[in-house]
Design a protein around this motif. Structure first.
Motif, PDB file in Angstrom:
ATOM      1  N   PHE A 120      -1.329  -2.912  -7.091  1.00  0.00           N
ATOM      2  CA  PHE A 120      -2.710  -2.453  -7.305  1.00  0.00           C
ATOM      3  C   PHE A 120      -2.804  -0.945  -7.139  1.00  0.00           C
ATOM      4  N   CYS A 121      -3.542  -0.328  -8.030  1.00  0.00           N
ATOM      5  CA  CYS A 121      -3.719   1.119  -7.899  1.00  0.00           C
ATOM      6  C   CYS A 121      -5.045   1.512  -8.517  1.00  0.00           C
ATOM      7  N   SER A 122      -5.441   2.743  -8.311  1.00  0.00           N
ATOM      8  CA  SER A 122      -6.734   3.154  -8.832  1.00  0.00           C
ATOM      9  C   SER A 122      -6.652   3.445 -10.331  1.00  0.00           C
ATOM     10  N   ILE A 123      -7.832   3.478 -10.925  1.00  0.00           N
ATOM     11  CA  ILE A 123      -7.964   3.396 -12.387  1.00  0.00           C
ATOM     12  C   ILE A 123      -7.291   4.548 -13.151  1.00  0.00           C
ATOM     13  N   GLU A 124      -7.115   5.698 -12.486  1.00  0.00           N
ATOM     14  CA  GLU A 124      -6.525   6.820 -13.225  1.00  0.00           C
ATOM     15  C   GLU A 124      -5.088   6.543 -13.674  1.00  0.00           C
ATOM     16  N   PHE A 125      -4.502   5.475 -13.149  1.00  0.00           N
ATOM     17  CA  PHE A 125      -3.134   5.136 -13.548  1.00  0.00           C
ATOM     18  C   PHE A 125      -3.081   4.175 -14.734  1.00  0.00           C
ATOM     19  N   GLU A 126      -4.255   3.822 -15.246  1.00  0.00           N
ATOM     20  CA  GLU A 126      -4.291   2.848 -16.338  1.00  0.00           C
ATOM     21  C   GLU A 126      -3.426   3.291 -17.523  1.00  0.00           C
ATOM     22  N   PHE A 141       0.886  -1.167   0.000  1.00  0.00           N
ATOM     23  CA  PHE A 141       0.000   0.000   0.000  1.00  0.00           C
ATOM     24  C   PHE A 141       0.922   1.214   0.000  1.00  0.00           C
ATOM     25  N   PRO A 142       0.808   2.070  -1.034  1.00  0.00           N
ATOM     26  CA  PRO A 142       1.809   3.123  -1.232  1.00  0.00           C
ATOM     27  C   PRO A 142       1.305   4.555  -1.042  1.00  0.00           C
ATOM     28  N   PRO A 143       0.878   4.961   0.139  1.00  0.00           N
ATOM     29  CA  PRO A 143       0.368   6.331   0.278  1.00  0.00           C
ATOM     30  C   PRO A 143       1.465   7.380   0.213  1.00  0.00           C
ATOM     31  N   GLU A 144       1.066   8.530  -0.279  1.00  0.00           N
ATOM     32  CA  GLU A 144       1.971   9.677  -0.216  1.00  0.00           C
ATOM     33  C   GLU A 144       1.723  10.337   1.137  1.00  0.00           C
ATOM     34  N   PRO A 145       2.765  10.540   1.951  1.00  0.00           N
ATOM     35  CA  PRO A 145       2.507  11.078   3.296  1.00  0.00           C
ATOM     36  C   PRO A 145       2.268  12.585   3.286  1.00  0.00           C
ATOM     37  N   GLY A 150     -11.294   0.402  -9.784  1.00  0.00           N
ATOM     38  CA  GLY A 150     -12.034   1.660  -9.717  1.00  0.00           C
ATOM     39  C   GLY A 150     -11.948   2.299  -8.339  1.00  0.00           C
ATOM     40  N   ARG A 151     -12.016   3.599  -8.306  1.00  0.00           N
ATOM     41  CA  ARG A 151     -11.993   4.299  -7.014  1.00  0.00           C
ATOM     42  C   ARG A 151     -13.338   4.164  -6.322  1.00  0.00           C
ATOM     43  N   LEU A 152     -13.289   4.266  -5.036  1.00  0.00           N
ATOM     44  CA  LEU A 152     -14.504   4.237  -4.228  1.00  0.00           C
ATOM     45  C   LEU A 152     -14.841   5.673  -3.832  1.00  0.00           C
ATOM     46  N   ASN A 153     -16.018   6.103  -4.204  1.00  0.00           N
ATOM     47  CA  ASN A 153     -16.471   7.434  -3.794  1.00  0.00           C
ATOM     48  C   ASN A 153     -17.744   7.290  -2.986  1.00  0.00           C
ATOM     49  N   ILE A 154     -18.012   8.278  -2.177  1.00  0.00           N
ATOM     50  CA  ILE A 154     -19.229   8.247  -1.378  1.00  0.00           C
ATOM     51  C   ILE A 154     -20.076   9.456  -1.726  1.00  0.00           C
ATOM     52  N   ILE A 214     -16.568  14.379  -0.190  1.00  0.00           N
ATOM     53  CA  ILE A 214     -15.383  14.559  -1.017  1.00  0.00           C
ATOM     54  C   ILE A 214     -14.242  13.757  -0.416  1.00  0.00           C
ATOM     55  N   LEU A 215     -13.707  12.836  -1.215  1.00  0.00           N
ATOM     56  CA  LEU A 215     -12.568  12.056  -0.738  1.00  0.00           C
ATOM     57  C   LEU A 215     -11.331  12.562  -1.459  1.00  0.00           C
ATOM     58  N   SER A 216     -10.803  13.649  -0.983  1.00  0.00           N
ATOM     59  CA  SER A 216      -9.611  14.181  -1.616  1.00  0.00           C
ATOM     60  C   SER A 216      -8.850  15.036  -0.625  1.00  0.00           C
ATOM     61  N   LYS A 217      -7.564  14.736  -0.555  1.00  0.00           N
ATOM     62  CA  LYS A 217      -6.722  15.409   0.441  1.00  0.00           C
ATOM     63  C   LYS A 217      -6.726  16.926   0.300  1.00  0.00           C
ATOM     64  N   ARG A 218      -6.718  17.367  -0.952  1.00  0.00           N
ATOM     65  CA  ARG A 218      -6.646  18.815  -1.201  1.00  0.00           C
ATOM     66  C   ARG A 218      -7.837  19.532  -0.542  1.00  0.00           C
ATOM     67  N   LEU A 232      -5.392   9.546   5.791  1.00  0.00           N
ATOM     68  CA  LEU A 232      -6.114   8.574   4.958  1.00  0.00           C
ATOM     69  C   LEU A 232      -7.626   8.770   5.078  1.00  0.00           C
ATOM     70  N   HIS A 233      -8.315   8.422   3.993  1.00  0.00           N
ATOM     71  CA  HIS A 233      -9.769   8.531   4.008  1.00  0.00           C
ATOM     72  C   HIS A 233     -10.418   7.191   3.630  1.00  0.00           C
ATOM     73  N   ILE A 234     -11.748   7.186   3.578  1.00  0.00           N
ATOM     74  CA  ILE A 234     -12.466   5.924   3.349  1.00  0.00           C
ATOM     75  C   ILE A 234     -12.089   5.310   1.995  1.00  0.00           C
ATOM     76  N   GLY A 235     -11.792   6.163   1.017  1.00  0.00           N
ATOM     77  CA  GLY A 235     -11.363   5.638  -0.289  1.00  0.00           C
ATOM     78  C   GLY A 235     -10.079   4.833  -0.160  1.00  0.00           C
ATOM     79  N   HIS A 236      -9.154   5.350   0.636  1.00  0.00           N
ATOM     80  CA  HIS A 236      -7.909   4.599   0.845  1.00  0.00           C
ATOM     81  C   HIS A 236      -8.173   3.233   1.458  1.00  0.00           C
TER      82      HIS A 236
HETATM   83  P1  ATP Z   1      -6.171  11.931  -3.056  1.00  0.00           P
HETATM   84  O1  ATP Z   1      -6.916  11.887  -4.335  1.00  0.00           O
HETATM   85  O2  ATP Z   1      -7.038  11.960  -1.853  1.00  0.00           O
HETATM   86  O3  ATP Z   1      -5.134  12.990  -3.000  1.00  0.00           O
HETATM   87  P2  ATP Z   1      -4.223   9.947  -3.722  1.00  0.00           P
HETATM   88  O4  ATP Z   1      -4.675   8.961  -4.714  1.00  0.00           O
HETATM   89  O5  ATP Z   1      -3.322  10.991  -4.183  1.00  0.00           O
HETATM   90  O6  ATP Z   1      -5.468  10.509  -2.937  1.00  0.00           O
HETATM   91  P3  ATP Z   1      -2.275   8.332  -2.380  1.00  0.00           P
HETATM   92  O7  ATP Z   1      -1.648   8.606  -1.098  1.00  0.00           O
HETATM   93  O8  ATP Z   1      -1.448   8.426  -3.598  1.00  0.00           O
HETATM   94  O9  ATP Z   1      -3.559   9.234  -2.490  1.00  0.00           O
HETATM   95  O10 ATP Z   1      -3.047   6.959  -2.334  1.00  0.00           O
HETATM   96  C1  ATP Z   1      -2.508   5.720  -1.980  1.00  0.00           C
HETATM   97  C2  ATP Z   1      -3.280   4.657  -2.707  1.00  0.00           C
HETATM   98  O11 ATP Z   1      -4.660   4.743  -2.399  1.00  0.00           O
HETATM   99  C3  ATP Z   1      -3.152   4.772  -4.201  1.00  0.00           C
HETATM  100  O12 ATP Z   1      -2.828   3.499  -4.716  1.00  0.00           O
HETATM  101  C4  ATP Z   1      -4.509   5.220  -4.660  1.00  0.00           C
HETATM  102  O13 ATP Z   1      -4.795   4.655  -5.903  1.00  0.00           O
HETATM  103  C5  ATP Z   1      -5.424   4.671  -3.576  1.00  0.00           C
HETATM  104  N1  ATP Z   1      -6.639   5.475  -3.448  1.00  0.00           N
HETATM  105  C6  ATP Z   1      -6.739   6.782  -3.128  1.00  0.00           C
HETATM  106  N2  ATP Z   1      -8.019   7.198  -3.133  1.00  0.00           N
HETATM  107  C7  ATP Z   1      -8.771   6.115  -3.432  1.00  0.00           C
HETATM  108  C8  ATP Z   1     -10.184   5.883  -3.592  1.00  0.00           C
HETATM  109  N3  ATP Z   1     -11.082   6.865  -3.429  1.00  0.00           N
HETATM  110  N4  ATP Z   1     -10.591   4.639  -3.898  1.00  0.00           N
HETATM  111  C9  ATP Z   1      -9.700   3.646  -4.057  1.00  0.00           C
HETATM  112  N5  ATP Z   1      -8.378   3.794  -3.937  1.00  0.00           N
HETATM  113  C10 ATP Z   1      -7.897   5.004  -3.637  1.00  0.00           C
END
Ligand code: ATP
Ligand code: MG
Length: 541
Positions: free
Chosen positions: A222-228, A26-30, A253-257, A261-265, A34-38
């Motif tokens: 494994f990563c979310s779809i935008e990296f395809e 699991f590769p988060p950027e610090p 696919g990403r999980l949204n609710i 808003i599931l986004s760090k920004r 973390l949120h529910i999507g993560h």
């Molecule tokens: P954000 O969009 O909130 O800034 P991010 O994708 O930049 O999130 P990372 O720290 O890079 O956040 O995420 C670590 C991992 O979690 C990545 O592999 C990313 O694909 C996955 N991830 C992040 N958000 C979601 C989501 N909503 N659903 C599924 N996977 C997610």
């Protein structure tokens, strides 16, 4: 975890002997919490490995010193553990900077990378578009020797930020824009949380990530779809950098609710503009926020798993998560009484100074939670909305003047008269009780006009109750936060709970006929604070 398209791939790879042991990360950027999507990514990474006896690393993608901080590193480790996962190793992408530098030199020697003096804008302009090919940089044909020297100078801090970049030499006419000579390294003079000022060149994500995976022997990345659309580049770097291991990137696919808003920004904006009290505000969809609110790790995992996994992004409703929370707390919590917005009952014919105790089952669906002694005396609190002066109709199955109800687990009481405060609100209701009707005595001569809960006054614990609604007004998607924010999404009420336990932070309870509540981080011994975690379904109230 149930079968899904990822498990199908993994099983095939194992069956064909392509891999021996499943290794994921699991590769988060610090750079935030973390949120529910993560949670989806975490569950997929850890559960997939676990299902096949493999292992999972937590690896920080800490290659961008501008926005990263050790505070987030610690919080992420804690949150992953909260979800119930122990990483095989905790690793840092930045620890491979030396190795990656060498691999970049290898690309240069192979004629597959060059130092470019073009500015960021020039590079963007030369990239072309979906319909037009890009154009070659004037620096593209530099010699290997010159490139090696310039790259070393970049590393040694001879240039200013933005003055030079290292780019892969692939194909400026490639139909996939990501393959048009992407930048590999840029110059950044920033302090790094682990390496201080050792480096002033930092690898780009698309270069760093596949190499990190390969160095660690990750089999499935494994990563979310935008990296395809980045996968061809991922594969190119692994191959051309001559990595020993070849990890396979697989997107989901990403999980949204809904209405969240599931986004760090955006989290940062919510916190910095004071729309929420912090990253652990119980209204936030961060793992810290929902944990504080009382959502359990098991519920989050069940929710993620039951939402299924597909290649397309999915938006699910909050109801699904709330359902998982209710289901999880149902058997785990004791069911106790709380009075939110109290009025007092005085039982005129009950002896002054006497307190009696009745045995109560803590959770009729889970015997293991045992019994408790619940106090009863001349003075008790009931919910204001359990009393009305005049019974309005037959459907009113609570207390009213002249009516008799059962105080649950105690006696029948009949309301006789009312005392008001100076504003004319009901302050106290005078009742009489019937000693024959004690709960458990088998009394069946009369039927009461309903059952209501109570909390005995002398033993009652004073409490505040936090109530939350969605942070955003539904239907305001796309608008500015100032218009989206629901102004009274956090309200507070005051009342009492029965003296059941120490009420430690994080303990959850069912308040009978009301909902699940969790002791908040701000709770104190002499003034407890509870968060409404999730209300009971109305049919159980
Ligand atoms: P954000 O969009 O909130 O800034 P991010 O994708 O930049 O999130 P990372 O720290 O890079 O956040 O995420 C670590 C991992 O979690 C990545 O592999 C990313 O694909 C996955 N991830 C992040 N958000 C979601 C989501 N909503 N659903 C599924 N996977 C997610
Ligand atoms: Mg990211």
């Amino acid at each position: 975890m149930e079968s899904n398209f990822i498990k199908t791939i993994v099983e095939k790879d194992l069956a064909e002997g392509k891999v021996k042991e499943i290794v994921t990360r699991f590769p988060p950027e610090p750079n935030s919490y973390l949120h529910i999507g993560h949670a989806r990514a975490i569950v997929v990474d850890f559960e997939t490995a676990k299902d096949y006896g493999g292992r999972t690393n937590l690896r920080f993608d800490d290659t961008n010193p501008e926005s990263e901080d050790v505070e987030y590193v610690d919080a992420i480790i804690e949150d992953v553990r909260w979800l119930g996962y122990e990483p095989d190793k905790i690793l840092y992408g930045s620890d491979y900077f030396d190795e990656q530098y060498k691999r970049a030199q290898l690309l240069i020697r192979k004629g597959l990378a060059y130092v470019d003096d073009s500015t960021q804008e020039e590079i963007s302009r030369m990239r072309g578009s979906f319909t037009e090919a890009g154009t070659n940089s004037p620096y593209r044909e530099r010699s290997v020797e010159e490139n090696l020297e310039l790259f070393e100078n970049m590393k040694n801090g001879k240039y200013k930020e933005g003055e030079k970049t290292l780019r892969a030499k692939i194909d400026m006419a490639h139909p996939n824009i990501n393959m048009r000579d992407p930048i590999i390294y840029r110059i950044v003079y920033q302090h790094h949380h682990r390496h201080g000022d050792k480096w002033c060149i930092y690898p780009m994500y698309d270069f760093a990530h596949p190499l990190q995976d390969a160095i660690e022997g990750v089999t499935h990345s494994f990563c979310s779809i935008e990296f395809e659309n980045h996968r061809p580049l991922y594969d190119w770097f692994v191959k051309e950098c001559e990595m020993e291991h070849t990890p396979q990137q697989i997107e989901f696919g990403r999980l949204n609710i809904e209405n969240t808003i599931l986004s760090k920004r955006y989290f940062r904006e919510l916190v910095e503009k004071g729309y929420v009290t912090g990253y652990d505000d119980p209204r936030m969809p961060t793992l810290r926020g929902i944990k504080r609110r009382g959502y359990t790790a098991d519920a989050v995992k069940d929710f993620v798993i039951s939402a299924g996994l597909s290649k397309t992004n999915a938006t699910v409703s909050m109801d699904m998560l709330e359902h998982a929370v209710r289901e999880d707390l149902k058997l785990k919590t004791s069911r106790i009484f709380a009075v939110v917005d109290p009025i007092e009952l005085v039982i005129d014919n009950y002896p002054e100074g006497k307190v009696e105790y009745v045995d109560v089952v803590n959770n009729p669906e889970n015997e293991a939670l045992g019994l408790r002694k619940m106090a009863f005396s001349k003075y008790v609190y009931i919910n204001r909305d359990d009393f009305i002066e005049e019974k309005p109709n037959k459907k009113w199955k609570r207390l009213a003047l002249g009516e008799e109800v059962r105080l649950m687990n105690a006696y029948f009481v009949k309301a006789n008269s009312v005392e008001y405060d100076k504003d004319g609100n009901v302050l106290r209701v005078h009742c009489t009780y019937d000693p024959e009707t004690k709960s458990g005595s088998g009394f069946d001569q009369r039927k009461p006009n309903g059952n209501i809960g109570y909390v005995e006054k002398s033993t009652a614990r004073k409490a505040k109750f936090n109530y939350f609604t969605s942070l955003f007004v539904p239907g305001t998607e796309g608008k500015d936060f100032s218009e989206r924010i629901c102004k009274d999404s956090w309200t507070i009420k005051e009342g009492f709970v029965e003296d059941f336990s120490e009420f430690k932070v994080g303990d959850s309870f069912q308040f009978i006929r009301d909902g699940y509540y969790t002791v908040d981080t701000e709770s104190k011994e002499d003034e407890l604070v509870f968060n409404e975690t999730v209300a009971l379904k109305s049919s159980y109230k």
